[in-house]
Design a protein around this motif. Structure first.
Motif, PDB file in Angstrom:
ATOM      1  N   CYS A  28       0.834  -1.199   0.000  1.00 58.02           N
ATOM      2  CA  CYS A  28       0.000   0.000   0.000  1.00 58.02           C
ATOM      3  C   CYS A  28       0.870   1.251   0.000  1.00 58.02           C
ATOM      4  CB  CYS A  28      -0.930  -0.005   1.219  1.00 58.02           C
ATOM      5  SG  CYS A  28      -2.306   1.174   1.075  1.00 58.02           S
ATOM      6  N   ASN A  29       0.292   2.346  -0.454  1.00 57.77           N
ATOM      7  CA  ASN A  29       0.995   3.625  -0.408  1.00 57.77           C
ATOM      8  C   ASN A  29       0.672   4.407   0.857  1.00 57.77           C
ATOM      9  OD1 ASN A  29      -1.593   3.760  -1.485  1.00 57.77           O
ATOM     10  ND2 ASN A  29      -1.140   5.404  -2.911  1.00 57.77           N
ATOM     11  N   PHE A  30      -0.236   3.853   1.672  1.00 56.49           N
ATOM     12  CA  PHE A  30      -0.544   4.399   2.987  1.00 56.49           C
ATOM     13  C   PHE A  30      -0.160   3.374   4.057  1.00 56.49           C
ATOM     14  CE2 PHE A  30      -4.472   6.934   1.284  1.00 56.49           C
ATOM     15  CZ  PHE A  30      -3.618   7.798   0.624  1.00 56.49           C
ATOM     16  N   ASP A  31      -0.162   3.839   5.305  1.00 52.25           N
ATOM     17  CA  ASP A  31       0.060   2.948   6.443  1.00 52.25           C
ATOM     18  C   ASP A  31      -0.864   3.402   7.570  1.00 52.25           C
ATOM     19  OD1 ASP A  31       1.095   1.045   8.150  1.00 52.25           O
ATOM     20  OD2 ASP A  31       2.909   2.181   8.638  1.00 52.25           O
ATOM     21  N   CYS A  32      -2.160   3.330   7.315  1.00 53.94           N
ATOM     22  CA  CYS A  32      -3.168   3.869   8.230  1.00 53.94           C
ATOM     23  C   CYS A  32      -3.118   3.176   9.596  1.00 53.94           C
ATOM     24  CB  CYS A  32      -4.564   3.727   7.626  1.00 53.94           C
ATOM     25  SG  CYS A  32      -4.769   4.566   6.054  1.00 53.94           S
ATOM     26  N   ILE A  33      -3.228   3.968  10.652  1.00 51.02           N
ATOM     27  CA  ILE A  33      -3.118   3.409  12.002  1.00 51.02           C
ATOM     28  C   ILE A  33      -4.269   2.457  12.316  1.00 51.02           C
ATOM     29  CG2 ILE A  33      -1.847   5.416  12.863  1.00 51.02           C
ATOM     30  CD1 ILE A  33      -4.436   6.276  14.305  1.00 51.02           C
ATOM     31  N   PHE A  34      -5.386   2.610  11.617  1.00 51.28           N
ATOM     32  CA  PHE A  34      -6.580   1.805  11.895  1.00 51.28           C
ATOM     33  C   PHE A  34      -6.786   0.692  10.880  1.00 51.28           C
ATOM     34  CE2 PHE A  34      -7.523   5.903   9.915  1.00 51.28           C
ATOM     35  CZ  PHE A  34      -7.890   5.475   8.651  1.00 51.28           C
ATOM     36  N   CYS A  35      -5.788   0.423  10.046  1.00 45.39           N
ATOM     37  CA  CYS A  35      -5.955  -0.599   9.015  1.00 45.39           C
ATOM     38  C   CYS A  35      -6.146  -1.979   9.652  1.00 45.39           C
ATOM     39  CB  CYS A  35      -4.749  -0.629   8.080  1.00 45.39           C
ATOM     40  SG  CYS A  35      -4.897  -1.874   6.770  1.00 45.39           S
ATOM     41  N   PRO A  36      -7.219  -2.685   9.329  1.00 48.06           N
ATOM     42  CA  PRO A  36      -7.456  -4.004   9.924  1.00 48.06           C
ATOM     43  C   PRO A  36      -6.445  -5.062   9.482  1.00 48.06           C
ATOM     44  CG  PRO A  36      -9.085  -3.535   8.222  1.00 48.06           C
ATOM     45  CD  PRO A  36      -8.324  -2.270   8.439  1.00 48.06           C
ATOM     46  N   VAL A 124     -15.530   2.185  -9.894  1.00 44.63           N
ATOM     47  CA  VAL A 124     -14.309   2.423  -9.126  1.00 44.63           C
ATOM     48  C   VAL A 124     -14.703   3.088  -7.814  1.00 44.63           C
ATOM     49  CG1 VAL A 124     -12.125   3.692  -8.990  1.00 44.63           C
ATOM     50  CG2 VAL A 124     -12.801   2.613 -11.151  1.00 44.63           C
ATOM     51  N   ILE A 125     -14.149   2.557  -6.723  1.00 40.51           N
ATOM     52  CA  ILE A 125     -14.381   3.140  -5.401  1.00 40.51           C
ATOM     53  C   ILE A 125     -13.111   3.858  -4.958  1.00 40.51           C
ATOM     54  CG2 ILE A 125     -14.968   2.709  -2.979  1.00 40.51           C
ATOM     55  CD1 ILE A 125     -16.284   0.096  -3.872  1.00 40.51           C
ATOM     56  N   GLY A 126     -13.253   5.137  -4.607  1.00 40.95           N
ATOM     57  CA  GLY A 126     -12.172   5.894  -3.977  1.00 40.95           C
ATOM     58  C   GLY A 126     -12.557   6.182  -2.531  1.00 40.95           C
ATOM     59  N   GLU A 127     -11.592   6.609  -1.734  1.00 37.51           N
ATOM     60  CA  GLU A 127     -11.859   6.745  -0.295  1.00 37.51           C
ATOM     61  C   GLU A 127     -11.441   8.113   0.238  1.00 37.51           C
ATOM     62  OE1 GLU A 127     -11.068   2.185   1.213  1.00 37.51           O
ATOM     63  OE2 GLU A 127      -9.361   3.546   1.129  1.00 37.51           O
ATOM     64  N   ILE A 128     -12.154   8.555   1.249  1.00 40.09           N
ATOM     65  CA  ILE A 128     -11.738   9.701   2.068  1.00 40.09           C
ATOM     66  C   ILE A 128     -11.861   9.274   3.527  1.00 40.09           C
ATOM     67  CG2 ILE A 128     -12.421  11.978   2.915  1.00 40.09           C
ATOM     68  CD1 ILE A 128     -10.986  12.280   0.359  1.00 40.09           C
ATOM     69  N   LYS A 129     -10.773   9.375   4.251  1.00 38.16           N
ATOM     70  CA  LYS A 129     -10.793   8.983   5.668  1.00 38.16           C
ATOM     71  C   LYS A 129     -10.750  10.214   6.590  1.00 38.16           C
ATOM     72  CE  LYS A 129     -10.239   4.511   4.720  1.00 38.16           C
ATOM     73  NZ  LYS A 129     -11.319   3.536   4.857  1.00 38.16           N
ATOM     74  N   VAL A 130      -9.849  11.139   6.287  1.00 32.38           N
ATOM     75  CA  VAL A 130      -9.752  12.365   7.087  1.00 32.38           C
ATOM     76  C   VAL A 130      -9.763  13.553   6.142  1.00 32.38           C
ATOM     77  CG1 VAL A 130      -8.558  11.315   9.049  1.00 32.38           C
ATOM     78  CG2 VAL A 130      -7.229  12.185   7.119  1.00 32.38           C
ATOM     79  N   ILE A 131      -9.934  14.740   6.685  1.00 31.72           N
ATOM     80  CA  ILE A 131     -10.178  15.900   5.825  1.00 31.72           C
ATOM     81  C   ILE A 131      -9.247  17.070   6.136  1.00 31.72           C
ATOM     82  CG2 ILE A 131     -11.961  17.022   7.250  1.00 31.72           C
ATOM     83  CD1 ILE A 131     -12.094  16.318   3.414  1.00 31.72           C
ATOM     84  N   LYS A 132      -8.284  16.842   7.030  1.00 27.53           N
ATOM     85  CA  LYS A 132      -7.298  17.884   7.335  1.00 27.53           C
ATOM     86  C   LYS A 132      -5.893  17.323   7.113  1.00 27.53           C
ATOM     87  CE  LYS A 132     -10.413  20.052  10.651  1.00 27.53           C
ATOM     88  NZ  LYS A 132     -10.718  20.320  12.077  1.00 27.53           N
ATOM     89  N   GLU A 133      -5.016  18.154   6.569  1.00 26.40           N
ATOM     90  CA  GLU A 133      -3.669  17.712   6.201  1.00 26.40           C
ATOM     91  C   GLU A 133      -2.913  17.095   7.377  1.00 26.40           C
ATOM     92  OE1 GLU A 133      -0.556  16.696   4.013  1.00 26.40           O
ATOM     93  OE2 GLU A 133      -2.256  17.730   3.095  1.00 26.40           O
ATOM     94  N   GLU A 134      -2.994  17.736   8.525  1.00 25.39           N
ATOM     95  CA  GLU A 134      -2.287  17.230   9.707  1.00 25.39           C
ATOM     96  C   GLU A 134      -2.743  15.811  10.055  1.00 25.39           C
ATOM     97  OE1 GLU A 134      -1.721  18.314  14.473  1.00 25.39           O
ATOM     98  OE2 GLU A 134      -2.876  19.646  13.164  1.00 25.39           O
ATOM     99  N   GLN A 140      -2.940   8.482   8.524  1.00 25.07           N
ATOM    100  CA  GLN A 140      -2.907   7.657   7.312  1.00 25.07           C
ATOM    101  C   GLN A 140      -1.481   7.363   6.877  1.00 25.07           C
ATOM    102  OE1 GLN A 140      -6.623   9.474   4.969  1.00 25.07           O
ATOM    103  NE2 GLN A 140      -6.172   7.348   4.508  1.00 25.07           N
ATOM    104  N   ARG A 141      -0.532   8.118   7.389  1.00 22.53           N
ATOM    105  CA  ARG A 141       0.901   7.880   7.202  1.00 22.53           C
ATOM    106  C   ARG A 141       1.230   7.489   5.756  1.00 22.53           C
ATOM    107  NH1 ARG A 141       1.667   4.425  12.749  1.00 22.53           N
ATOM    108  NH2 ARG A 141       0.372   2.981  11.557  1.00 22.53           N
ATOM    109  N   PRO A 142       0.997   8.427   4.837  1.00 26.96           N
ATOM    110  CA  PRO A 142       1.249   8.118   3.422  1.00 26.96           C
ATOM    111  C   PRO A 142       2.737   8.132   3.096  1.00 26.96           C
ATOM    112  CG  PRO A 142       0.671  10.412   3.644  1.00 26.96           C
ATOM    113  CD  PRO A 142       0.534   9.809   5.017  1.00 26.96           C
ATOM    114  N   ILE A 143       3.067   7.741   1.870  1.00 29.79           N
ATOM    115  CA  ILE A 143       4.426   7.876   1.357  1.00 29.79           C
ATOM    116  C   ILE A 143       4.839   9.336   1.455  1.00 29.79           C
ATOM    117  CG2 ILE A 143       5.732   7.872  -0.829  1.00 29.79           C
ATOM    118  CD1 ILE A 143       4.430   5.208  -1.486  1.00 29.79           C
ATOM    119  N   GLU A 144       6.088   9.562   1.789  1.00 24.63           N
ATOM    120  CA  GLU A 144       6.598  10.925   1.951  1.00 24.63           C
ATOM    121  C   GLU A 144       6.371  11.741   0.679  1.00 24.63           C
ATOM    122  OE1 GLU A 144      10.726  13.211   3.273  1.00 24.63           O
ATOM    123  OE2 GLU A 144      10.646  11.028   3.208  1.00 24.63           O
ATOM    124  N   GLY A 145       5.876  12.953   0.868  1.00 26.06           N
ATOM    125  CA  GLY A 145       5.613  13.834  -0.264  1.00 26.06           C
ATOM    126  C   GLY A 145       4.149  13.887  -0.659  1.00 26.06           C
TER     127      GLY A 145
END
Length: 230
Positions: A28-36, A124-134, A140-145
């Motif tokens: 994955c390109n994310f590393d979400c803290i809540f990923c099951p 195609v399903i896309g996702e939104i989990k949070v809505i603020k950059e911080e 969600q701990r995405p890839i740097e950049g």
């Protein structure tokens, strides 16, 4: 035997749905803290080759026939677009005369090479989990950049040129996007992306539900606000 894994056939809108994971482990390109699924040991956004793909494709073909599937849902351990054979997988399903639904977190959909692959799919399903950059960077701990602004922009760009059904799945997370300001920001984002359908969900995994789960009444209130005002 292939490396794909499958869920039991289930009925949705009177169609027999076959759900398939096309990744041997989490990529994955994310590393979400809540990923099951757990932590991302393979945090990548470039395509990878995996073993046993030929056998996996043959097995998929047999399973489609044996289960009499009417829709195939590619829902993988991480970002399905990472598998460099995903185009072949979609083509095989389409050659069987079946529609394809693809779940992607959505970040890669703005890139031409991935856009072309996703364009083959009927849904195609896309996702939104949070809505603020911080919060995006923190949980969600995405890839740097990566940035939240680009994330949303990628889905906007994709959907502008997409002829299929674009579904936006919004996850409401306690303490991160359940306040009124965040709900308004989500509404604005929905308007930008302009999906064909919205799914509002919440954290259900027992490991994270106590800390990040939304109470029934508040979840219903937020769901109604989002679903009735877009």
């Amino acid at each position: 035997m292939g490396v794909f894994s499958y869920k039991d056939i289930y009925i949705e809108d009177r169609r027999r749905v076959l759900e398939v994971n096309i990744l041997p482990e989490k990529y994955c390109n994310f590393d979400c803290i809540f990923c099951p699924i757990g932590r991302s040991q393979n945090k990548v956004d470039t395509q990878k080759s995996f073993d046993e793909m030929e056998n996996s494709l043959k097995e998929l073909e047999i399973i489609i026939e044996n289960t009499k599937a009417e829709l195939v849902f590619i829902n993988s351990k991480g970002e399905a677009l990472i598998n460099d054979k995903i185009g072949d997988i979609i083509d095989l399903i389409k050659d069987k005369g079946l529609p394809v639904r693809l779940l992607s977190n959505g970040y890669l959909l703005g890139r031409d090479e991935y856009m072309k692959i996703a364009d083959k799919c009927d849904e195609v399903i896309g996702e939104i989990k949070v809505i603020k950059e911080e919060d995006f960077q923190k949980i969600q701990r995405p890839i740097e950049g990566y940035t939240l602004e680009e994330y949303i922009s990628n889905m906007v760009s994709f959907n502008k040129q997409y002829n299929g059904k674009f579904i936006l799945e919004i996850t409401i997370i306690k303490g991160y996007n359940d306040d009124e300001e965040s709900i308004q920001m989500i509404k604005n984002t929905i308007k930008k992306i302009s999906p064909d359908k919205i799914i509002v969900t919440r954290i259900e995994d027992e490991k994270f539900k106590k800390k990040l789960g939304i109470a029934d009444e508040r979840f219903k209130e937020i769901s109604n606000t989002l679903l009735n005002n877009w």
